[in-house]
Design a protein around this motif. Structure first.
Motif, PDB file in Angstrom:
ATOM      1  N   SER A 152      40.498  32.959  46.122  1.00 26.06           N
ATOM      2  CA  SER A 152      40.350  33.769  44.918  1.00 26.06           C
ATOM      3  C   SER A 152      41.577  33.582  44.027  1.00 26.06           C
ATOM      4  N   PHE A 153      41.436  33.950  42.748  1.00 24.47           N
ATOM      5  CA  PHE A 153      42.553  33.814  41.827  1.00 24.47           C
ATOM      6  C   PHE A 153      42.486  34.910  40.771  1.00 24.47           C
ATOM      7  N   SER A 154      43.613  35.194  40.191  1.00 22.72           N
ATOM      8  CA  SER A 154      43.764  36.322  39.274  1.00 22.72           C
ATOM      9  C   SER A 154      43.385  35.933  37.850  1.00 22.72           C
ATOM     10  N   HIS A 187      24.788  26.421  28.529  1.00 19.93           N
ATOM     11  CA  HIS A 187      25.603  25.307  28.037  1.00 19.93           C
ATOM     12  C   HIS A 187      25.018  24.735  26.744  1.00 19.93           C
ATOM     13  N   ALA A 188      23.682  24.709  26.659  1.00 16.82           N
ATOM     14  CA  ALA A 188      23.015  24.135  25.484  1.00 16.82           C
ATOM     15  C   ALA A 188      22.860  25.125  24.344  1.00 16.82           C
ATOM     16  N   PHE A 189      23.214  26.395  24.545  1.00 15.77           N
ATOM     17  CA  PHE A 189      23.053  27.408  23.508  1.00 15.77           C
ATOM     18  C   PHE A 189      23.860  26.989  22.281  1.00 15.77           C
ATOM     19  N   PRO A 190      23.235  26.878  21.103  1.00 16.57           N
ATOM     20  CA  PRO A 190      23.923  26.259  19.960  1.00 16.57           C
ATOM     21  C   PRO A 190      24.894  27.160  19.207  1.00 16.57           C
ATOM     22  N   LYS A 191      24.789  28.479  19.416  1.00 17.61           N
ATOM     23  CA  LYS A 191      25.646  29.418  18.701  1.00 17.61           C
ATOM     24  C   LYS A 191      26.850  29.772  19.570  1.00 17.61           C
ATOM     25  N   PRO A 192      27.925  30.280  18.980  1.00 21.23           N
ATOM     26  CA  PRO A 192      29.087  30.651  19.797  1.00 21.23           C
ATOM     27  C   PRO A 192      28.724  31.687  20.860  1.00 21.23           C
ATOM     28  N   ALA A 193      29.230  31.464  22.064  1.00 19.86           N
ATOM     29  CA  ALA A 193      29.004  32.382  23.185  1.00 19.86           C
ATOM     30  C   ALA A 193      30.353  32.807  23.748  1.00 19.86           C
ATOM     31  N   ILE A 194      30.470  34.100  23.998  1.00 17.36           N
ATOM     32  CA  ILE A 194      31.732  34.678  24.468  1.00 17.36           C
ATOM     33  C   ILE A 194      31.462  35.469  25.737  1.00 17.36           C
ATOM     34  N   ALA A 195      32.324  35.329  26.739  1.00 17.91           N
ATOM     35  CA  ALA A 195      32.227  36.134  27.962  1.00 17.91           C
ATOM     36  C   ALA A 195      33.311  37.201  27.947  1.00 17.91           C
ATOM     37  N   ALA A 196      32.943  38.398  28.419  1.00 15.89           N
ATOM     38  CA  ALA A 196      33.908  39.497  28.568  1.00 15.89           C
ATOM     39  C   ALA A 196      33.790  40.012  29.996  1.00 15.89           C
ATOM     40  N   ALA A 197      34.808  39.740  30.811  1.00 23.24           N
ATOM     41  CA  ALA A 197      34.742  40.038  32.248  1.00 23.24           C
ATOM     42  C   ALA A 197      35.734  41.124  32.621  1.00 23.24           C
ATOM     43  N   GLU A 198      35.301  41.986  33.523  1.00 19.61           N
ATOM     44  CA  GLU A 198      36.165  43.009  34.115  1.00 19.61           C
ATOM     45  C   GLU A 198      35.888  43.065  35.613  1.00 19.61           C
ATOM     46  N   GLY A 199      36.884  43.415  36.386  1.00 17.36           N
ATOM     47  CA  GLY A 199      36.687  43.738  37.794  1.00 17.36           C
ATOM     48  C   GLY A 199      36.512  42.557  38.714  1.00 17.36           C
ATOM     49  N   LEU A 200      35.335  41.931  38.663  1.00 17.06           N
ATOM     50  CA  LEU A 200      35.001  40.865  39.604  1.00 17.06           C
ATOM     51  C   LEU A 200      34.111  39.837  38.922  1.00 17.06           C
ATOM     52  N   ALA A 201      34.485  38.556  39.068  1.00 17.27           N
ATOM     53  CA  ALA A 201      33.667  37.443  38.589  1.00 17.27           C
ATOM     54  C   ALA A 201      33.545  36.471  39.755  1.00 17.27           C
ATOM     55  N   LEU A 202      32.500  36.653  40.552  1.00 13.11           N
ATOM     56  CA  LEU A 202      32.349  35.923  41.809  1.00 13.11           C
ATOM     57  C   LEU A 202      31.296  34.833  41.660  1.00 13.11           C
ATOM     58  N   THR A 215      41.050  41.615  36.811  1.00 13.63           N
ATOM     59  CA  THR A 215      39.835  40.904  37.216  1.00 13.63           C
ATOM     60  C   THR A 215      40.163  39.853  38.274  1.00 13.63           C
ATOM     61  N   THR A 216      39.313  39.784  39.290  1.00 12.71           N
ATOM     62  CA  THR A 216      39.449  38.782  40.346  1.00 12.71           C
ATOM     63  C   THR A 216      38.360  37.734  40.196  1.00 12.71           C
ATOM     64  N   PHE A 217      38.750  36.471  40.287  1.00 12.26           N
ATOM     65  CA  PHE A 217      37.828  35.349  40.187  1.00 12.26           C
ATOM     66  C   PHE A 217      37.729  34.671  41.555  1.00 12.26           C
ATOM     67  N   TYR A 218      36.528  34.190  41.866  1.00 13.65           N
ATOM     68  CA  TYR A 218      36.307  33.729  43.237  1.00 13.65           C
ATOM     69  C   TYR A 218      35.112  32.786  43.243  1.00 13.65           C
ATOM     70  N   LEU A 219      35.298  31.599  43.798  1.00 12.05           N
ATOM     71  CA  LEU A 219      34.222  30.603  43.933  1.00 12.05           C
ATOM     72  C   LEU A 219      34.037  30.304  45.423  1.00 12.05           C
ATOM     73  N   PRO A 220      33.380  31.211  46.156  1.00 11.55           N
ATOM     74  CA  PRO A 220      33.381  31.147  47.621  1.00 11.55           C
ATOM     75  C   PRO A 220      32.234  30.345  48.241  1.00 11.55           C
ATOM     76  N   PHE A 221      31.684  29.383  47.514  1.00  7.30           N
ATOM     77  CA  PHE A 221      30.515  28.641  48.011  1.00  7.30           C
ATOM     78  C   PHE A 221      30.768  28.054  49.394  1.00  7.30           C
ATOM     79  N   ILE A 222      31.964  27.500  49.595  1.00  8.06           N
ATOM     80  CA  ILE A 222      32.278  26.832  50.855  1.00  8.06           C
ATOM     81  C   ILE A 222      32.184  27.786  52.045  1.00  8.06           C
ATOM     82  N   ASN A 223      32.466  29.066  51.832  1.00  3.62           N
ATOM     83  CA  ASN A 223      32.450  30.038  52.917  1.00  3.62           C
ATOM     84  C   ASN A 223      31.046  30.306  53.443  1.00  3.62           C
TER      85      ASN A 223
END
Length: 251
Positions: A162-164, A89-104, A123-131
């Motif tokens: 999960s979400f698409s 978050h504090a990184f001062p230069k531009p940061a880009i994410a490139a995701a494929e398949g699964l981002a859990l 790509t499937t996105f999933y924040l399963p902490f509660i599980n």
């Protein structure tokens, strides 16, 4: 098999960080967070690096934090995954994410701290902490409602739904979707356009964008870290993680 973070610097000022452990779907552990933070520090200090891209390998972004690490956090005073996300978050230069398949798990949270994010259509996105009787990390409970709204965030965090990629894009978690296998190509195209901009003005603009939310995001990091450490010490979370590994061993 240990997860490796490989760094490749292009001559045009773009540096690529790749999460690589396809045998375990690029899972992240304490050692890989250390590698990621070292890579961030090197990219920040290197004047030749203008833009950073974070991606995975073998058509997977990351399956998130190693659950075994959560068990170990019962005795910890800080969470390595959160320390890494603070640095990102504090990184001062531009940061880009490139995701494929699964981002859990943290794989989805990383996108909240990048300036741009692209993902293949499947790509499937999933924040399963509660599980696993755990709570979110990385200022997710502050940043995600600002993007997606409270109701959609509740679906993702309270139901662990999960979400698409298209949904992630509609909610503002992604800059855009791409055909499968093309997210990195799109990220490099974005990075190339950023490199062509006046660099000092680019840094100043990013700093201004982050400044207004800096205190609130910092407090969210702190709250989530305290709560997650408390959850990791709980019998509920330890039991849920043990049950997961028992089911895995029986298959």
């Amino acid at each position: 098999m240990a997860t490796r973070i490989t760094t490749s610097r292009r001559e045009d000022g773009i540096t690529l960080l790749r999460i690589s452990c396809p045998e375990r779907r690029n899972i992240l552990d304490e050692a890989s967070y250390t590698q990621l933070m070292d890579a961030l520090a090197s990219a920040e200090a290197d004047d030749g690096v203008k833009v950073l891209i974070i991606t995975g390998s073998e058509n997977c972004f990351t399956a998130g934090n190693d659950l075994a690490n959560y068990k170990a956090l019962a005795e910890a005073t800080e969470v390595p995954a959160i320390t890494f996300l603070r640095r990102l978050h504090a990184f001062p230069k531009p940061a880009i994410a490139a995701a494929e398949g699964l981002a859990l798990g943290i794989g989805s949270s990383i996108l909240l701290h990048c300036d741009f994010a692209y993902a293949g259509n499947s790509t499937t996105f999933y924040l399963p902490f509660i599980n696993f009787a755990l709570t979110p990390l990385g200022a997710t409970t502050h940043l995600l409602p600002k993007l997606a709204g409270n109701k959609s965030t509740s679906e993702m965090l309270l139901l662990g739904k999960s979400f698409s990629a298209s949904r992630a894009c509609d909610l503002g978690l992604l800059t855009d979707t791409t055909p499968d296998g093309k997210a990195l190509e799109q990220a490099i195209d974005c990075a190339t356009r950023l490199v062509a901009k006046p660099f000092d003005a680019l840094l100043a603009t990013k700093a201004l964008l982050r400044e207004s939310e800096a205190e609130a995001v910092g407090l969210a990091f702190d709250r989530e870290e305290r709560q997650l450490l408390e959850r990791c010490r709980s019998a509920e979370a330890q039991g849920a993680i043990d049950a997961f590994f028992a089911r895995k061993a029986s298959h």
